[in-house]
Design a protein around this motif. Structure first.
Motif, PDB file in Angstrom:
ATOM      1  N   GLY A 112     -25.709  18.326  43.260  1.00 48.93           N
ATOM      2  CA  GLY A 112     -25.794  18.574  41.834  1.00 48.93           C
ATOM      3  C   GLY A 112     -25.006  19.786  41.390  1.00 48.93           C
ATOM      4  O   GLY A 112     -24.460  19.814  40.281  1.00 48.93           O
ATOM      5  N   SER A 113     -24.944  20.817  42.242  1.00 50.46           N
ATOM      6  CA  SER A 113     -24.226  22.044  41.916  1.00 50.46           C
ATOM      7  C   SER A 113     -23.948  22.786  43.212  1.00 50.46           C
ATOM      8  O   SER A 113     -24.588  22.523  44.232  1.00 50.46           O
ATOM      9  N   PRO A 114     -22.996  23.732  43.196  1.00 50.85           N
ATOM     10  CA  PRO A 114     -22.740  24.521  44.412  1.00 50.85           C
ATOM     11  C   PRO A 114     -23.972  25.273  44.900  1.00 50.85           C
ATOM     12  O   PRO A 114     -24.198  25.388  46.102  1.00 50.85           O
ATOM     13  N   LEU A 115     -24.779  25.808  43.966  1.00 51.20           N
ATOM     14  CA  LEU A 115     -25.978  26.544  44.364  1.00 51.20           C
ATOM     15  C   LEU A 115     -26.978  25.628  45.059  1.00 51.20           C
ATOM     16  O   LEU A 115     -27.566  25.991  46.090  1.00 51.20           O
ATOM     17  N   ARG A 116     -27.183  24.437  44.514  1.00 47.48           N
ATOM     18  CA  ARG A 116     -28.110  23.499  45.145  1.00 47.48           C
ATOM     19  C   ARG A 116     -27.590  23.047  46.511  1.00 47.48           C
ATOM     20  O   ARG A 116     -28.380  22.786  47.421  1.00 47.48           O
ATOM     21  N   ARG A 147     -15.754  23.338  45.605  1.00 48.47           N
ATOM     22  CA  ARG A 147     -14.703  22.407  46.020  1.00 48.47           C
ATOM     23  C   ARG A 147     -15.232  21.387  47.032  1.00 48.47           C
ATOM     24  O   ARG A 147     -14.860  20.212  46.997  1.00 48.47           O
ATOM     25  N   ILE A 148     -16.094  21.837  47.940  1.00 49.72           N
ATOM     26  CA  ILE A 148     -16.652  20.913  48.924  1.00 49.72           C
ATOM     27  C   ILE A 148     -17.511  19.858  48.240  1.00 49.72           C
ATOM     28  O   ILE A 148     -17.441  18.667  48.572  1.00 49.72           O
ATOM     29  N   VAL A 149     -18.316  20.277  47.271  1.00 54.67           N
ATOM     30  CA  VAL A 149     -19.143  19.321  46.520  1.00 54.67           C
ATOM     31  C   VAL A 149     -18.252  18.319  45.787  1.00 54.67           C
ATOM     32  O   VAL A 149     -18.572  17.127  45.703  1.00 54.67           O
ATOM     33  N   GLY A 150     -17.105  18.803  45.280  1.00 52.91           N
ATOM     34  CA  GLY A 150     -16.189  17.880  44.601  1.00 52.91           C
ATOM     35  C   GLY A 150     -15.674  16.797  45.530  1.00 52.91           C
ATOM     36  O   GLY A 150     -15.551  15.633  45.126  1.00 52.91           O
ATOM     37  N   VAL A 151     -15.395  17.157  46.783  1.00 62.07           N
ATOM     38  CA  VAL A 151     -14.936  16.159  47.747  1.00 62.07           C
ATOM     39  C   VAL A 151     -16.067  15.210  48.121  1.00 62.07           C
ATOM     40  O   VAL A 151     -15.898  13.989  48.139  1.00 62.07           O
ATOM     41  N   LEU A 152     -17.244  15.773  48.431  1.00 59.01           N
ATOM     42  CA  LEU A 152     -18.369  14.935  48.854  1.00 59.01           C
ATOM     43  C   LEU A 152     -18.864  14.028  47.727  1.00 59.01           C
ATOM     44  O   LEU A 152     -19.494  12.999  47.998  1.00 59.01           O
TER      45      LEU A 152
END
Length: 564
Positions: A15-19, A321-326
């Motif tokens: 949902g977000s980088p923090l999560r 950026r990692i969340v964007g890929v996943l």
């Protein structure tokens, strides 16, 4: 022995980088808890050493009490042992968190890249992947590792403040006011650093993308004399990246200076006020020594705390950026309908052009423009919408893995990977089939020229020429023996003699199985059972190559400037 990393990566929160980072905390709940507990115990033991030293000075040295001196010396020794043991355990748990998070992220990214497959370039740029693989992966692990020291720093700062307030409320007040002020200043600088880091990474990614484009199109640029233009463009962008790097380094220098300067000011204020209170008789000399030790220790903990904040800030930027890929999803659909068994009456069709290819045929397709050929191949291979149809059913209604197994597309620029060449050609499954595929692709001479033959370690195909890579990739596709093989300009880098051998051998090798060749090569077209001409996105003519040569629109496309 514990298996590490764990085989099950789990389902992260995207949902977000923090999560995403908090999900890692929940995954490594036990080692994270122990790391913080051991880190707190380590710093508390270290924080109590100045108090024990101060008591030893007051009671043992000034009071000339040998027993008290031995007792407090023993306390210092015991606190040192506790610090050493808990520090070792803290680092062990912190390293578990770091390695576990790093390798878990690597596995999740690898799985996502493998899942996206050929759709990866459409979702993620090469520059972004380079930045993630070289920078962001390690930052996730470093952030989790630093939480142990950061948590211990917070506990020790609170403890020092309490000890100071009990001994002298004035000195305790200086700590309670000074620490938040230093933290606020550093946090402001960290926010600016975060912005600079994002700007630099965006520029680095764009520069990497430009470099990839230049390398891929170097042959074309040399043909039109465009090397200098692209070199100048790359140099200009490179200078902008350098300037952004200098701006980032400036902020980092300010942060590094503040980490030393502000805690130093705080230490100076504490020591100066403590000397004044000793002169006034409010503090004992031992207490002043203890306060000096507190101040030095506090400065170190402040640096640890700001380092933790810095790493968490960098990790959040990397996690974004990692969340964007996943979070990337396939653009092509994947259904659940069972794909029917191969039959002669099952056609492979394209809904846009109206093209149909029967089973068991060796069909060539000529497109008036190269872009039409690319789009048509993507639709037939289920890499673009609207998808092609199989047995009258759109391909997106079948499971995409089954479609990939039954329909194989070899594009214009096939890739080889680093590793043993035999593994890439499928020798482990059926060495004999690979041998026949190498013969059909006229690639046996490439293998014979290698010192170790099929056992040769290659570095992504850089050892081979464009034509050799093309033949090896064709052999790999033939060895896979798919039900439908789609070849996009499979001999564009071959000379005429090699092209003729490949055309004859591939047709014989693929007898009875559907082969679709998108090409404008007269040699390949002459060997095809059936040729389909696509112009302006629609099928306009069908027949053999020789029959279609009479068409005024077909002949210029395939003539290559020679008389046919």
């Amino acid at each position: 022995m514990r298996e590490f990393p764990e085989p099950d990566t789990g389902v992260p929160h995207l949902g977000s980088p923090l999560r995403f980072l908090l999900w890692f905390v929940s995954v490594y709940k036990a080692p994270m808890t122990f790391a913080v507990l051991f880190g707190s115990a380590c710093t508390v033991a270290q924080a109590l050493i100045p108090a024990a030293v101060g008591r030893g000075i007051d009671q043992g040295l000034i009071g000339q009490d040998r027993r008290a001196l031995l007792v407090w010396s023993g306390c210092v020794l015991l606190l040192g042992l506790i610090q050493a043991v808990t520090g070792t355990l803290r680092d062990r748990c912190a390293l578990t968190n770091r390695l576990g998070a790093t390798y878990r992220t690597v596995r999740m990214l690898t799985a996502k890249v493998a899942d996206l497959g050929a759709e990866l370039p459409r979702s993620i740029s090469a520059g972004s992947l380079v930045t993630i693989s070289t920078t962001d992966l390690g930052r996730i692990g470093l952030a989790l590792e630093s939480m142990a020291r950061g948590g211990g720093a917070v506990v020790s700062i609170v403890l020092i403040a309490v000890l100071m307030l009990v001994a002298s409320w004035q000195l305790g007040g200086v700590v309670l006011l000074g620490v938040p002020l230093v933290a606020w200043v550093v946090a402001r600088l960290m926010r600016r650093l975060h912005q600079r880091q994002n700007d630099l990474r965006e520029r680095q990614g764009a520069l990497t993308d430009l470099a990839v484009d230049i390398v891929d199109g170097l042959q074309v640029m040399r043909g039109v004399g465009g090397e200098r233009v692209f070199a100048a463009r790359y140099a200009a962008r490179s200078q902008r990246v350098r300037s952004e790097g200098v701006r980032l380094a400036t902020v980092e220098a300010w942060i590094a200076g503040c980490r030393l300067l502000f805690p130093g000011f705080l230490t100076t204020a504490i020591v100066g006020l403590g000397i004044h209170q000793v002169r006034a008789g409010v503090l004992s000399p031992g207490a002043l020594v203890a306060f000096y030790g507190y101040a030095v220790f506090l400065a170190e903990q402040m640096r640890r705390l700001t380092t933790t904040v810095d790493r968490l800030t960098r990790a959040l930027a990397g996690a974004q950026r990692i969340v964007g890929v996943l979070s990337a999803v396939r653009q092509t659909g994947s259904g659940t309908r069972t794909m029917p068994d191969h039959r002669d009456e099952f056609f492979l069709a394209d809904p846009v052009s109206g093209l149909t290819v029967p089973a068991g045929s060796h069909t060539a397709i000529v497109c008036a423009r190269a872009s039409e050929a690319d789009a048509l191949a993507d639709r037939l291979g289920h890499y673009a919408d609207p998808p092609g149809g199989y047995a009258g059913v759109p391909l997106d209604e079948f499971p995409v893995d089954e479609v990939r197994r039954r329909i194989l597309l070899v594009d214009r620029d096939p890739k080889l990977f680093s590793g043993v060449l035999a593994d890439q050609l499928g020798c482990a499954a059926d060495p004999d089939e690979v041998g026949r595929a190498l013969w059909a692709a006229s690639a046996q001479d490439v293998i014979d020229a290698l010192p170790d033959g099929l056992k040769q370690e290659i570095g992504g195909g850089r050892e081979f020429s464009g034509g050799q890579r093309q033949r090896l990739a064709l052999a790999r596709a033939l060895a896979a023996d798919p039900e439908t093989l789609i070849l996009l300009d499979p001999t564009s880098a071959q000379d005429a003699h090699t092209e003729a051998r490949i055309a004859d051998r591939v047709r014989a090798h693929r007898a009875g199985r559907r082969t679709v060749v998108l090409t404008t090569s007269p040699i390949l077209l002459d060997r095809a059972d059936h040729v389909i001409f696509v112009e302006n996105g629609r099928v306009t003519a069908e027949g053999t190559h020789r029959e279609l040569l009479g068409s005024p629109s077909y002949r210029p496309v395939v003539s290559r400037g020679v008389n046919l």
